[in-house]
Design an enzyme around this catalytic site. Structure first.
Site, PDB file in Angstrom:
ATOM      1  N   PHE A  36       0.816  -1.224   0.000  1.00  0.00           N
ATOM      2  CA  PHE A  36       0.000   0.000   0.000  1.00  0.00           C
ATOM      3  C   PHE A  36       0.845   1.267   0.000  1.00  0.00           C
ATOM      4  CE2 PHE A  36       0.673   1.235   4.347  1.00  0.00           C
ATOM      5  CZ  PHE A  36       0.811   0.061   5.060  1.00  0.00           C
ATOM      6  N   ARG A  37       2.171   1.118   0.267  1.00  0.00           N
ATOM      7  CA  ARG A  37       3.050   2.297   0.246  1.00  0.00           C
ATOM      8  C   ARG A  37       3.495   2.668  -1.172  1.00  0.00           C
ATOM      9  NH1 ARG A  37       4.801  -1.190   3.466  1.00  0.00           N
ATOM     10  NH2 ARG A  37       4.486  -1.048   5.698  1.00  0.00           N
ATOM     11  N   ILE A 106       0.005  -7.545   7.328  1.00  0.00           N
ATOM     12  CA  ILE A 106      -1.163  -7.484   8.218  1.00  0.00           C
ATOM     13  C   ILE A 106      -2.314  -8.324   7.685  1.00  0.00           C
ATOM     14  CG2 ILE A 106      -0.590  -5.183   9.117  1.00  0.00           C
ATOM     15  CD1 ILE A 106      -2.470  -3.964   7.057  1.00  0.00           C
ATOM     16  N   HIS A 122       3.107  -5.437  12.696  1.00  0.00           N
ATOM     17  CA  HIS A 122       2.223  -4.312  12.395  1.00  0.00           C
ATOM     18  C   HIS A 122       0.757  -4.646  12.604  1.00  0.00           C
ATOM     19  CE1 HIS A 122       5.680  -2.634   9.715  1.00  0.00           C
ATOM     20  NE2 HIS A 122       5.890  -2.444  10.991  1.00  0.00           N
ATOM     21  N   CYS A 151     -19.366   0.600  16.916  1.00  0.00           N
ATOM     22  CA  CYS A 151     -19.577  -0.576  17.765  1.00  0.00           C
ATOM     23  C   CYS A 151     -21.067  -0.793  18.012  1.00  0.00           C
ATOM     24  CB  CYS A 151     -18.842  -0.375  19.090  1.00  0.00           C
ATOM     25  SG  CYS A 151     -19.121  -1.681  20.287  1.00  0.00           S
ATOM     26  N   THR A 192      11.715  -7.947   1.762  1.00  0.00           N
ATOM     27  CA  THR A 192      11.802  -6.623   2.377  1.00  0.00           C
ATOM     28  C   THR A 192      13.083  -5.944   1.916  1.00  0.00           C
ATOM     29  OG1 THR A 192      12.163  -5.425   4.454  1.00  0.00           O
ATOM     30  CG2 THR A 192      12.704  -7.762   4.465  1.00  0.00           C
ATOM     31  N   SER A 193      12.995  -4.643   1.689  1.00  0.00           N
ATOM     32  CA  SER A 193      14.181  -3.893   1.272  1.00  0.00           C
ATOM     33  C   SER A 193      15.041  -3.543   2.480  1.00  0.00           C
ATOM     34  CB  SER A 193      13.751  -2.617   0.557  1.00  0.00           C
ATOM     35  OG  SER A 193      12.905  -1.880   1.404  1.00  0.00           O
TER      36      SER A 193
HETATM   37 ZN    ZN Z   1     -18.079  -0.594  22.064  1.00  0.00          ZN
END
Ligand code: ZN
Length: 240
Positions: A36-37, A106, A122, A151, A192-193
């Site tokens: 996503f970067r 993630i 992450h 919520c 990974t870089s």
């Molecule tokens: Zn809540």
């Protein structure tokens, strides 16, 4: 593919008793999940801010509507499936030769492949928490809680358990990862870089002499590795 290198890696893996795998975005891109970067053409038409700004704690607090739009469009890939790398690592854990996976991703694909000891530096899109009452929600439920997720129990805002810029990493996760790396006989660092904190610092915890770097392009740490493969991860793991 350099045959001598792949044979060396094959023999290290077969002799290993406690492999640790440290993976970056490149592990997920081979499952069709873009980093996503790295903005693409479409990105510039849709967002007025760079990803690092949107995925920051300040931005999350101030502009949640943009944050959550970006999050859904650029960071959630519910249909992604584990690739050969995820699967092989899960196999090694079952065989008792892999201590742990440490990941910067993630997406939860390691667990989907069957890995159990996964340190997610992450966080994970598969968990989210109400900031008011602490209720926990899985991804499926989260997706039904509205554009700015609310919520159902208390009306508070529900935040993905993903580490944003400006936020610290979880202490237990760091300790687990550092401990595993310190006990590894083979450390495989892949996709990974090694320019993003804390990846580079974690490498310094390794005490062994079988540090393997697999990345399509050179990294600043190639010089300290015992074996470097500039190859696609899938091509390497399909040979292991
Ligand atoms: Zn809540």
């Amino acid at each position: 593919m350099n045959e001598e290198n792949i044979r060396k890696l094959q023999s290290w893996v077969s002799e290993a008793k406690s492999i640790v795998f440290f993976g970056g975005a490149g592990v997920s891109t081979e499952s069709g999940i873009p980093d996503f970067r790295s903005p693409d053409g479409l990105y510039h038409q849709q967002y007025d801010y760079p990803p690092e700004t949107i995925i920051s704690h300040t931005f999350y607090e101030r502009r949640p509507e943009i944050f959550f739009r970006f999050y859904r469009e650029r960071m959630l890939f519910p249909d992604a499936k584990p690739n050969i790398c995820h699967k092989k690592l899960a196999e090694w854990e079952k065989e008792g030769k892999l201590l742990a996976v440490v990941t910067q991703n993630i997406d939860g694909l390691h667990q989907m492949a069957g890995s159990r000891r996964v340190y997610e530096l992450h966080g994970s899109v598969h968990r989210s928490t109400c900031q008011k009452c602490g209720a926990k929600y899985d991804l499926e439920t989260f997706l039904k809680l509205g554009d700015i997720p609310k919520c159902p129990a208390c009306g508070g805002r529900v935040k993905p358990d993903v580490v944003l810029y400006e936020e610290g990493l979880d202490g237990d996760v760091i300790r687990g990862a550092v401990d595993a790396i310190g006990r590894a006989d083979v450390l495989i660092v892949a996709g990974t870089s090694l320019t993003v904190y804390p990846a580079a610092a974690f490498l310094d915890e390794y005490r062994g002499n079988r540090l393997v770097l697999i990345n399509k392009t050179a990294t600043p740490r190639d010089g300290i590795a015992d074996l470097v493969l500039h190859e696609k991860l899938g091509d390497v793991f399909s040979r292991l």
